[in-house]
Design a protein around this motif. Structure first.
Motif, short mmCIF file in Angstrom:
data_model
loop_
_atom_site.label_atom_id
_atom_site.label_comp_id
_atom_site.label_asym_id
_atom_site.label_seq_id
_atom_site.Cartn_x
_atom_site.Cartn_y
_atom_site.Cartn_z
N ARG A 25 0.87 -1.18 0.00
CA ARG A 25 0.00 0.00 0.00
C ARG A 25 0.90 1.22 0.00
O ARG A 25 1.90 1.25 0.70
CB ARG A 25 -0.86 0.05 1.27
N GLN A 28 0.58 8.54 0.68
CA GLN A 28 1.24 9.77 0.26
C GLN A 28 0.84 10.92 1.16
O GLN A 28 -0.27 10.95 1.69
CB GLN A 28 0.91 10.06 -1.20
N GLY A 32 -3.19 10.95 -0.92
CA GLY A 32 -3.37 9.96 -1.98
C GLY A 32 -2.74 8.64 -1.59
O GLY A 32 -2.21 8.47 -0.50
N GLY A 33 -2.81 7.73 -2.49
CA GLY A 33 -2.22 6.42 -2.22
C GLY A 33 -2.67 5.43 -3.25
O GLY A 33 -3.12 5.78 -4.33
N GLY A 34 -2.58 4.20 -2.92
CA GLY A 34 -2.97 3.14 -3.81
C GLY A 34 -2.35 1.84 -3.36
O GLY A 34 -1.75 1.76 -2.30
N SER A 35 -2.52 0.82 -4.17
CA SER A 35 -1.94 -0.46 -3.83
C SER A 35 -1.55 -1.19 -5.11
O SER A 35 -1.99 -0.84 -6.21
CB SER A 35 -2.91 -1.31 -3.02
N GLY A 36 -0.72 -2.17 -4.97
CA GLY A 36 -0.27 -2.97 -6.09
C GLY A 36 0.85 -3.88 -5.64
O GLY A 36 1.11 -4.02 -4.44
N THR A 51 -0.19 -2.39 -10.82
CA THR A 51 -1.53 -2.17 -10.28
C THR A 51 -2.55 -2.82 -11.21
O THR A 51 -2.20 -3.28 -12.30
CB THR A 51 -1.85 -0.67 -10.15
N VAL A 56 2.68 1.41 -12.80
CA VAL A 56 2.72 2.80 -12.33
C VAL A 56 4.13 3.04 -11.79
O VAL A 56 4.67 2.21 -11.06
CB VAL A 56 1.67 3.04 -11.22
#
Length: 68
Positions: A25, A28, A32-36, A51, A56
């Protein structure tokens, strides 16, 4: 490092990278953020993250990466 940058160290980094190939994970500073899946780093030091939307490249000074 001062003469050649990070590029000569990338293979060793990959060998030592405990998160490579693992779900992570991103957190930021801007919320923001995200996962992959952590893929590798680029010669510039940017994180390559696989992702659901594809590859990315994450560049940032205020990014925290955590195992999922």
């Amino acid at each position: 490092f001062e003469q050649e940058g990070l590029a000569p160290f990338v293979p060793r980094w990959a060998w030592c990278d405990a998160l490579q190939g693992r779900e992570v994970r991103l957190l930021q500073a801007d919320g923001g953020g995200g996962s992959g899946v952590a893929d590798d780093i680029e010669p510039s030091g940017a994180l390559r993250l696989q992702t659901a939307a594809g590859l990315v490249v994450v560049r940032g000074g205020e990014v925290s990466v955590r195992p999922a």
